[in-house]
Write an enzyme that holds these catalytic residues in place. Sequence first.
Site, short mmCIF file in Angstrom:
data_model
loop_
_atom_site.label_atom_id
_atom_site.label_comp_id
_atom_site.label_asym_id
_atom_site.label_seq_id
_atom_site.Cartn_x
_atom_site.Cartn_y
_atom_site.Cartn_z
N GLY A 74 -10.46 0.58 11.39
CA GLY A 74 -10.17 -0.85 11.47
C GLY A 74 -9.69 -1.36 10.12
O GLY A 74 -10.09 -0.86 9.08
N ALA A 75 -8.77 -2.32 10.16
CA ALA A 75 -8.24 -2.89 8.92
C ALA A 75 -8.18 -4.40 9.06
O ALA A 75 -7.85 -4.93 10.12
CB ALA A 75 -6.86 -2.33 8.61
N SER A 111 -7.60 -8.25 6.47
CA SER A 111 -6.78 -8.73 5.35
C SER A 111 -7.37 -8.36 4.00
O SER A 111 -6.63 -8.19 3.03
CB SER A 111 -6.62 -10.25 5.45
OG SER A 111 -7.89 -10.88 5.52
N LEU A 112 -8.70 -8.21 3.92
CA LEU A 112 -9.34 -7.94 2.64
C LEU A 112 -9.87 -6.52 2.51
O LEU A 112 -10.11 -6.06 1.39
CB LEU A 112 -10.51 -8.91 2.41
CG LEU A 112 -10.19 -10.40 2.44
CD1 LEU A 112 -11.45 -11.21 2.15
CD2 LEU A 112 -9.10 -10.76 1.46
N ALA A 113 -10.09 -5.84 3.62
CA ALA A 113 -10.73 -4.51 3.55
C ALA A 113 -10.35 -3.68 4.76
O ALA A 113 -9.71 -4.18 5.71
CB ALA A 113 -12.25 -4.67 3.47
N GLN A 114 -10.76 -2.41 4.72
CA GLN A 114 -10.60 -1.53 5.87
C GLN A 114 -11.85 -0.67 5.99
O GLN A 114 -12.61 -0.50 5.03
CB GLN A 114 -9.35 -0.67 5.74
CG GLN A 114 -9.32 0.25 4.54
CD GLN A 114 -7.93 0.83 4.29
OE1 GLN A 114 -6.93 0.12 4.31
NE2 GLN A 114 -7.87 2.13 4.06
N VAL A 115 -12.06 -0.14 7.20
CA VAL A 115 -13.30 0.61 7.47
C VAL A 115 -12.95 2.04 7.86
O VAL A 115 -12.07 2.27 8.70
CB VAL A 115 -14.11 -0.07 8.60
CG1 VAL A 115 -15.36 0.74 8.91
CG2 VAL A 115 -14.48 -1.50 8.20
N LYS A 166 -16.97 0.57 4.40
CA LYS A 166 -16.02 -0.54 4.23
C LYS A 166 -15.54 -0.55 2.79
O LYS A 166 -16.34 -0.61 1.86
CB LYS A 166 -16.70 -1.87 4.58
CG LYS A 166 -15.78 -3.08 4.48
CD LYS A 166 -16.51 -4.35 4.93
CE LYS A 166 -15.61 -5.57 4.83
NZ LYS A 166 -16.31 -6.81 5.27
N ASP A 201 -17.38 -16.64 10.46
CA ASP A 201 -16.14 -16.01 10.91
C ASP A 201 -16.36 -15.18 12.17
O ASP A 201 -16.05 -13.98 12.20
CB ASP A 201 -15.59 -15.13 9.78
CG ASP A 201 -14.11 -14.85 9.93
OD1 ASP A 201 -13.44 -15.58 10.69
OD2 ASP A 201 -13.59 -13.91 9.29
#
Length: 588
Positions: free
Chosen positions: A209-210, A212-216, A231, A364
């Site tokens: 998963g991606a 705007s600030l990070a990806q996993v 993360k 969020d």
Amino acid sequence: MTTISPWRTFAALSRQQPKAWICRDCLRAPSQRRPFSISQQVHAQAGKRTWRKAVKDTAERRKVAITVTVLFVAGSTALAFSEKARHAYIAAQRSGRVGVTLALCVNDYYRVLKKKADPEYKKILSEVHTRCAERTLKAMEANGSIFIKLGQHLSSLNYILPSEWCDTFIPLQDHCPVSSYTSIEAMVLHDTGKKLSDYFSSFDPRPVGAASLAQVHTATLKSTGEKVAVKVQHPSLDEWSVLDLWLTRSTFSTLRYWFPEYDLTWLSDEMEVSLPMELDFRQEAQNARRTKSYFAKIKNTPLIIPEVIWAERRILVMEYLSGHRPDDLAFLDSNGISRDEVSAALSRIFNEMIFGKDAPLHCDPHGGNLAIRVNNDRRQPRNFDIILYDHGLYRDIPLWLRRAYAHIWLAVIDVDEANMRKYAYEIAGLNDDEFPIFASAITGRDYTVVKSGDGVKRGRGDEEKRAIADALGEGGLVSQIVFLLAKVPRVVLLILKTNDLTRSLDEKLETREGPVRTFMILARYAARSVFEESVEGIRGSMIWPQNVWQYSVALALYAKVALKLRVYELYLSGRRRLGLSAQVIPQG
């Protein structure tokens, strides 16, 4: 007879290479020329001057050529080998994109707003909206970083921005950057002094998963063999977040200067507070642990928070838990998971966060941060769990504000306009003219529906949607909403955002009951908050008649709402067993 233009003669002479010095004596008539000896001297001097000038010109040209070559080589070398020069160049490039885009958009709107008398004004304005939105989208995609997050947020502001802007920014919801595995390795080594292989026996280089600030990424812990979710922050954010925040603030300040009625500086102010928190994963780990601890005390809550294993500023390792998006209706239906029960569970979780004393508020809760998984434990009241991810954006609501917000919701449900206005003033100092807009903002409904009693508990019809769209299209309502949002406390904006997102989740679930049950759940939590306030206000011994009476009144008011909800849920349960829809609203 052909006439030769003196300008053409001059142009022809100027194109000759090399240019020669012409002796004036040679231009005179033969009878008027000087003696030969003098003419020779003049020619000799002219030749020397011509030669010197030619040598001088050649030397100067050579100097210029060498200088340009040296500068070019030095600049290329600096960009290639100097980190500071590279940073300055890219910073200028990013700033230039924003500056040019802003200037073009301001100019477009400034010109079109002068044409309000034009019969085709609406069409022209729509074209400008589309053109400016597409131009801005390109700049945001090129800059990436927090501009993607800003664009995602703007796409949801359909009660402020024209539909052309919101629709154009929709692709940003799924257009998130993916950082390379090499850059992730380098970041981990830089931050921890160790390689990925020192922590994990396996690490999938492809993110699951991606954002705007990070990806996993998924990985396996070297120490225990446990499968985990890792993360990692996009490495480029550290380099550009400060500049991008400044560009965002400058952009909204410029827009406010040219168009004072559309003041969106509150949005950049909020980003400057929230973004540093979201970029520190140690803070996110703390939020996750606190939320997990809080909901562990509440029985029969299907909320699951992944366990935090360890965290650094840009790296977060958590228990790996997977599920399906809450709007994956095929998954819910195929596993016998009731959409209505998922809707009710989500309502309970987020109303607990808003109205619960000392509860943390997750700000969020969109579909990508939630997952539904099957729970086959027959001892549990539900056959599903709700997994909540991404605990970066949290807020603590002051107790007085929680209770004032509870009062205003009870007033909305009871159609008590006097109390609605009273607590709107307490929350944000709103006057009578501003109140209807605030009432629409917190309910997401047209004010005429808010005043109509049970109408607020029903789903939005086409007529109401058209009325809201027409009001927004006129422009006056938009400027009033923008002014209102700049006036209310910042935490109220995040509460409204949470309400909007949960309302959107509920609509996507396409429940048979509509919003009736969720409104009643909200009423129960609001009533509980008011009851707690009333009990805390009792002073002295509980055996005093006055205190007994005050406690009894507060309990009766809360019990009325709680009992009403319980009766209604039993009613819905009976209708579900009979296979009937549930849209009837109980009175009383």
